[in-house]
Design a protein around this motif. Structure first.
Motif, mmCIF file in Angstrom:
data_model
loop_
_atom_site.group_PDB
_atom_site.id
_atom_site.type_symbol
_atom_site.label_atom_id
_atom_site.label_comp_id
_atom_site.label_asym_id
_atom_site.label_seq_id
_atom_site.Cartn_x
_atom_site.Cartn_y
_atom_site.Cartn_z
ATOM 1 N N THR A 82 0.860 -1.182 0.000
ATOM 2 C CA THR A 82 0.000 0.000 0.000
ATOM 3 C C THR A 82 0.898 1.234 0.000
ATOM 4 O O THR A 82 2.043 1.165 0.477
ATOM 5 N N ASP A 120 -2.962 6.459 -4.719
ATOM 6 C CA ASP A 120 -3.925 5.625 -4.006
ATOM 7 C C ASP A 120 -3.887 4.189 -4.504
ATOM 8 O O ASP A 120 -4.812 3.415 -4.273
ATOM 9 N N GLN A 123 -1.881 -2.972 -3.884
ATOM 10 C CA GLN A 123 -1.895 -4.294 -4.509
ATOM 11 C C GLN A 123 -2.072 -5.356 -3.438
ATOM 12 O O GLN A 123 -1.438 -5.291 -2.389
ATOM 13 N N THR A 146 -4.711 -8.432 -7.157
ATOM 14 C CA THR A 146 -5.777 -7.447 -7.286
ATOM 15 C C THR A 146 -5.190 -6.063 -7.061
ATOM 16 O O THR A 146 -4.502 -5.835 -6.059
ATOM 17 N N THR A 147 -5.455 -5.152 -8.008
ATOM 18 C CA THR A 147 -4.953 -3.787 -7.920
ATOM 19 C C THR A 147 -6.120 -2.851 -7.612
ATOM 20 O O THR A 147 -7.164 -2.913 -8.259
ATOM 21 N N TYR A 148 -5.911 -2.006 -6.624
ATOM 22 C CA TYR A 148 -6.932 -1.057 -6.181
ATOM 23 C C TYR A 148 -6.447 0.370 -6.410
ATOM 24 O O TYR A 148 -5.270 0.662 -6.225
ATOM 25 N N THR A 151 -10.658 2.566 -3.104
ATOM 26 C CA THR A 151 -11.394 1.348 -2.762
ATOM 27 C C THR A 151 -11.904 0.623 -3.996
ATOM 28 O O THR A 151 -12.543 -0.423 -3.876
ATOM 29 N N LYS A 152 -11.618 1.155 -5.169
ATOM 30 C CA LYS A 152 -12.115 0.570 -6.412
ATOM 31 C C LYS A 152 -11.097 -0.418 -6.995
ATOM 32 O O LYS A 152 -9.911 -0.102 -7.136
ATOM 33 N N ILE A 153 -11.582 -1.614 -7.349
ATOM 34 C CA ILE A 153 -10.728 -2.617 -7.987
ATOM 35 C C ILE A 153 -10.587 -2.243 -9.462
ATOM 36 O O ILE A 153 -11.579 -2.109 -10.175
ATOM 37 N N ILE A 154 -9.340 -2.069 -9.911
ATOM 38 C CA ILE A 154 -9.128 -1.736 -11.328
ATOM 39 C C ILE A 154 -8.574 -2.915 -12.119
ATOM 40 O O ILE A 154 -8.615 -2.905 -13.344
ATOM 41 N N SER A 156 -7.760 -7.461 -11.670
ATOM 42 C CA SER A 156 -7.669 -8.678 -10.878
ATOM 43 C C SER A 156 -7.278 -9.809 -11.829
ATOM 44 O O SER A 156 -8.088 -10.222 -12.650
#
Length: 189
Positions: A82, A120, A123, A146-148, A151-154, A156
């Motif tokens: 993060t 922001d 991973q 998973t990449t964020y 709070t939004k997943i962009i 996976s």
């Protein structure tokens, strides 16, 4: 007469000196043999981590169980990050890196830190499979990255990563790490 006494005494001292030299050489030889025998003898250390059974390390080679544990911990550490913990993340990854690969790995990690610092982007990695080869000192992990952004997943994706290790004495160090990219169907080999 004094010459005979002096000569006899000289011969006695010479004999004592020669016996002392032979004794010293014998002691040096024994010490060298002991050092050689102790340095080639396999060493073992028994670790009692939070496992169902004790874990043994040996200078003769690495056990599959130990390689699996170290790979699991390293993969979780390397692949989860993060922006708020990037400095700590880089410091911890570099602790497991072999000195011969330190500069190369630090440069790669510094680029990641520079790209993600102040962003922001985070991973997360969820491991689904692992294989280890203690003879070749190679391990592979597969899982979902998973990449964020916030709070939004962009993204996976399921990915596989390979770790190459160095084992010296009782120390296991990371030499190389990277993603394995599968050949695309229809692509030229």
């Amino acid at each position: 007469m004094l010459a005979e006494i002096s000569h006899g005494r000289s011969q006695s001292l010479l004999k004592q000196r020669n016996m002392l030299a032979v004794f010293a050489l014998a002691l040096i030889g024994i010490v060298l043999m002991l050092v050689l025998a102790l340095s080639t003898k396999d060493r073992e250390m028994v670790l009692q981590p939070v496992l169902s059974r004790p874990l043994t390390l040996s200078s003769a080679g690495i056990s599959p169980e130990y390689l699996e544990l170290v790979t699991r911990d390293t993969a979780v550490m390397v692949l989860n990050r993060t922006p708020s913990g990037l400095d700590y993340w880089m410091e911890q990854v570099l602790k497991v890196v072999h000195p011969s690969a330190y500069g190369r790995v630090k440069n790669a990690l510094t680029k990641i830190v520079a790209e993600q610092m102040g962003s922001d982007v985070a991973q997360a990695f969820a491991m689904t499979r692992m294989t280890v080869d203690p003879k070749r000192l190679v391990s592979e992990v597969t899982g979902t990255v998973t990449t964020y952004v916030g709070t939004k997943i962009i993204a996976s994706d399921v990915r596989t990563f390979r770790f190459r290790w160095s084992y010296s004495g009782l120390s296991l160090s990371l030499v190389e790490f990277g993603e394995l990219v599968a050949d695309k169907p229809g692509a030229a080999s």
